[in-house]
Design a protein around this motif. Structure first.
Motif, PDB file in Angstrom:
ATOM      1  N   UNK A 154       0.887  -1.145   0.139  1.00 11.22           N
ATOM      2  CA  UNK A 154      -0.152   0.111   0.136  1.00 11.22           C
ATOM      3  C   UNK A 154       0.860   1.145   0.152  1.00 11.22           C
ATOM      4  N   UNK A 155       1.090   1.572  -1.232  1.00 12.16           N
ATOM      5  CA  UNK A 155       2.168   2.943  -1.165  1.00 12.16           C
ATOM      6  C   UNK A 155       1.938   4.115  -0.339  1.00 12.16           C
ATOM      7  N   UNK A 156       0.593   4.583  -0.358  1.00 12.92           N
ATOM      8  CA  UNK A 156       0.243   5.649   0.484  1.00 12.92           C
ATOM      9  C   UNK A 156       0.321   5.178   1.948  1.00 12.92           C
ATOM     10  N   UNK A 157      -0.032   4.061   2.224  1.00 11.55           N
ATOM     11  CA  UNK A 157       0.091   3.654   3.663  1.00 11.55           C
ATOM     12  C   UNK A 157       1.714   3.611   4.164  1.00 11.55           C
ATOM     13  N   UNK A 158       2.526   3.348   3.320  1.00 12.75           N
ATOM     14  CA  UNK A 158       3.952   3.341   3.521  1.00 12.75           C
ATOM     15  C   UNK A 158       4.416   4.563   3.904  1.00 12.75           C
ATOM     16  N   UNK A 159       3.746   5.521   2.810  1.00  9.36           N
ATOM     17  CA  UNK A 159       4.033   7.075   2.829  1.00  9.36           C
ATOM     18  C   UNK A 159       3.899   7.447   4.195  1.00  9.36           C
ATOM     19  N   UNK A 160       2.546   7.333   4.856  1.00 13.06           N
ATOM     20  CA  UNK A 160       2.280   7.879   6.025  1.00 13.06           C
ATOM     21  C   UNK A 160       3.103   7.398   6.861  1.00 13.06           C
ATOM     22  N   UNK A 161       3.622   6.177   7.016  1.00 19.11           N
ATOM     23  CA  UNK A 161       4.324   5.427   8.085  1.00 19.11           C
ATOM     24  C   UNK A 161       5.841   6.192   8.010  1.00 19.11           C
ATOM     25  N   UNK A 162       6.383   6.369   6.860  1.00 19.27           N
ATOM     26  CA  UNK A 162       7.562   7.018   6.740  1.00 19.27           C
ATOM     27  C   UNK A 162       7.476   8.540   6.961  1.00 19.27           C
ATOM     28  N   UNK A 163       6.320   8.966   6.644  1.00 19.28           N
ATOM     29  CA  UNK A 163       6.154  10.381   6.756  1.00 19.28           C
ATOM     30  C   UNK A 163       6.204  10.649   8.433  1.00 19.28           C
ATOM     31  N   UNK A 164       5.426   9.852   9.302  1.00 24.08           N
ATOM     32  CA  UNK A 164       5.333   9.958  10.586  1.00 24.08           C
ATOM     33  C   UNK A 164       6.843   9.883  11.344  1.00 24.08           C
ATOM     34  N   UNK A 165       7.673   9.158  10.746  1.00 17.38           N
ATOM     35  CA  UNK A 165       9.236   9.325  11.176  1.00 17.38           C
ATOM     36  C   UNK A 165       9.650  10.539  11.058  1.00 17.38           C
ATOM     37  N   UNK A 166       9.557  11.370   9.976  1.00 15.91           N
ATOM     38  CA  UNK A 166       9.995  12.401   9.493  1.00 15.91           C
ATOM     39  C   UNK A 166       9.430  13.557  10.520  1.00 15.91           C
ATOM     40  N   UNK A 167       7.983  13.458  10.819  1.00 14.76           N
ATOM     41  CA  UNK A 167       7.638  14.498  11.753  1.00 14.76           C
ATOM     42  C   UNK A 167       8.244  14.217  13.254  1.00 14.76           C
ATOM     43  N   UNK A 168       7.944  12.967  13.524  1.00 15.72           N
ATOM     44  CA  UNK A 168       8.401  12.958  15.110  1.00 15.72           C
ATOM     45  C   UNK A 168       9.822  13.258  15.118  1.00 15.72           C
ATOM     46  N   UNK A 169      10.674  13.021  14.300  1.00 24.21           N
ATOM     47  CA  UNK A 169      12.133  13.291  14.307  1.00 24.21           C
ATOM     48  C   UNK A 169      12.263  14.933  14.289  1.00 24.21           C
ATOM     49  N   UNK A 170      11.417  15.452  13.528  1.00 28.72           N
ATOM     50  CA  UNK A 170      11.529  16.738  13.443  1.00 28.72           C
ATOM     51  C   UNK A 170      11.030  17.721  14.808  1.00 28.72           C
ATOM     52  N   UNK A 171      10.161  16.755  15.433  1.00 26.31           N
ATOM     53  CA  UNK A 171       9.456  17.135  16.674  1.00 26.31           C
ATOM     54  C   UNK A 171      10.620  17.279  17.842  1.00 26.31           C
ATOM     55  N   UNK A 172      11.309  16.117  17.627  1.00 22.62           N
ATOM     56  CA  UNK A 172      12.251  15.940  18.798  1.00 22.62           C
ATOM     57  C   UNK A 172      13.717  17.041  18.685  1.00 22.62           C
ATOM     58  N   UNK A 173      13.721  17.248  17.279  1.00 21.12           N
ATOM     59  CA  UNK A 173      14.866  18.313  17.348  1.00 21.12           C
ATOM     60  C   UNK A 173      14.348  19.694  17.684  1.00 21.12           C
ATOM     61  N   UNK A 174      12.962  20.112  17.363  1.00 22.12           N
ATOM     62  CA  UNK A 174      12.543  21.374  18.191  1.00 22.12           C
ATOM     63  C   UNK A 174      12.608  21.314  19.480  1.00 22.12           C
ATOM     64  N   UNK A 175      12.363  20.032  19.956  1.00 22.96           N
ATOM     65  CA  UNK A 175      12.353  19.861  21.318  1.00 22.96           C
ATOM     66  C   UNK A 175      13.458  20.014  22.043  1.00 22.96           C
ATOM     67  N   UNK A 176      14.787  19.937  21.673  1.00 21.55           N
ATOM     68  CA  UNK A 176      15.831  20.399  21.949  1.00 21.55           C
ATOM     69  C   UNK A 176      16.124  21.543  22.623  1.00 21.55           C
ATOM     70  N   UNK A 177      15.448  22.501  22.166  1.00 13.55           N
ATOM     71  CA  UNK A 177      15.353  23.861  22.445  1.00 13.55           C
ATOM     72  C   UNK A 177      14.330  24.139  23.595  1.00 13.55           C
ATOM     73  N   UNK A 178      13.630  23.196  23.862  1.00 16.55           N
ATOM     74  CA  UNK A 178      12.372  23.475  24.700  1.00 16.55           C
ATOM     75  C   UNK A 178      12.799  23.661  26.192  1.00 16.55           C
ATOM     76  N   UNK A 179      12.784  24.487  26.868  1.00 15.76           N
ATOM     77  CA  UNK A 179      12.990  24.652  28.357  1.00 15.76           C
ATOM     78  C   UNK A 179      11.842  24.276  29.426  1.00 15.76           C
ATOM     79  N   UNK A 180      10.610  23.996  28.653  1.00 13.42           N
ATOM     80  CA  UNK A 180       9.468  23.808  29.596  1.00 13.42           C
ATOM     81  C   UNK A 180       9.948  22.362  30.360  1.00 13.42           C
ATOM     82  N   UNK A 181       9.117  22.286  31.489  1.00 12.81           N
ATOM     83  CA  UNK A 181       8.963  20.859  32.114  1.00 12.81           C
ATOM     84  C   UNK A 181       8.560  19.747  31.193  1.00 12.81           C
ATOM     85  N   UNK A 182       9.223  18.666  30.841  1.00  8.48           N
ATOM     86  CA  UNK A 182       8.625  17.524  29.811  1.00  8.48           C
ATOM     87  C   UNK A 182       7.010  17.479  30.137  1.00  8.48           C
TER      88      UNK A 182
END
Length: 303
Positions: A154-182
């Motif tokens: 299912x090409x679209x399903x695979x794209x969603x799965x791999x796209x989620x990894x891109x978003x999750x990794x981006x989220x944690x790169x942004x979070x490296x500058x987050x000074x709030x309590x986790x």
């Protein structure tokens, strides 16, 4: 106070919870849509995280942030939970759990690659080798072993799965500058994201779901995967004398998850899934082992 035994216990508890969520996703998606699952799970997680803050007597921290940090909460909330879980649940809606779950584990590799342009890290040979190993596993799983034909299940399903990894990794790169309590940060992210999720749900599939298996599974996802597991993992990292030993526990999760997928969902685990998963985990383990003396910034692994 550091306590390695307690850290390992919290880590194992977290891994066990993560091992069940792929099954919970699929049980929920049998009866409700991805956006309905996201609305219910996010609502439950907001309540759970609020209760955690109250019980820990840290609720006052929610009101002690700067204006910039509240705006940050809105921006990060649009990334996680909104975009990330929309893609992740979309992948699980289209793919068997045994395929969607291993593909999502490649987020750690994506994090290493994105850290080069955004954090100024240097791309090492280990990242390239780990990538070749991991993504060979991805291709095997996505094609169900028919690698030469490159015919994706299912090409679209695979794209969603791999796209989620891109978003999750981006989220944690942004979070490296987050000074709030986790926990405060996660609570505010989910709280800010919830109105957008509710709007999307209302404009598409609506709120006409009964209290059946789909809703109960969605509540489980919100309470445990989005809430308690995060808190447990935070405790594990705080108490760990050796964070690498705790972090290595995440490699158990995808294999335990297959047990739940087989016995509860009744999916017949394909040989290609075993081969691909072993390659993905081997690539990630190799990357972490080589970088043990120069680790990436701490991030929260995922199911």
């Amino acid at each position: 106070m550091k306590n390695q035994s307690q850290a390992m216990a919290y880590g194992l508890a977290t891994v066990l919870l993560w091992s069940t969520v792929a099954t919970a996703f699929k049980l929920s998606l049998r009866e409700i849509s991805p956006v309905q699952l996201l609305f219910i799970a996010c609502s439950a997680s907001v309540v759970v995280l609020a209760l955690v803050l109250v019980l820990q007597r840290r609720w006052h921290l929610v009101f002690s942030l700067s204006r910039h940090q509240y705006i940050q909460s809105l921006g990060m909330g649009l990334v996680n939970p909104c975009l990330y879980y929309f893609l992740l649940f979309g992948a699980f809606d289209r793919l068997p759990a045994q395929e969607a779950q291993p593909l999502n584990y490649t987020w750690a590799l994506v994090l290493a690659y994105l850290s080069v342009p955004f954090l100024g890290h240097r791309l090492r040979k280990v990242d390239v080798v780990a990538g070749l190993i991991c993504y060979s596993g991805v291709v095997i799983i996505a094609t169900r072993g028919d690698v030469l034909a490159l015919s994706f299940s299912d090409p679209l399903g695979v794209a969603f799965a791999l796209g989620s990894t891109l978003v999750w990794a981006s989220y944690w790169i942004i979070a490296t500058r987050d000074r709030r309590d986790p926990v405060v940060g996660l609570f505010l992210n989910f709280l800010c994201g919830l109105p957008f999720i509710a709007l999307a749900c209302g404009l598409t599939d609506g709120f006409g779901f009964g209290l059946g298996q789909g809703v109960m599974a969605a509540l489980y996802v919100g309470i445990f995967e989005m809430g308690i597991a995060f808190v447990f993992w935070s405790y594990a990292m705080k108490k760990a004398e050796n964070t690498a030993r705790v972090s290595n526990l995440i490699f158990i999760s995808p294999f335990v998850s297959l047990v739940f997928i087989y016995f509860i969902l009744g999916e017949v685990i394909l040989p290609s899934t075993y081969i691909g998963l072993v390659l993905i985990v081997a690539g990630l383990w190799f990357q972490q082992w080589v970088k043990a003396k120069a680790p990436m910034p701490e991030a929260v692994p995922h199911e």
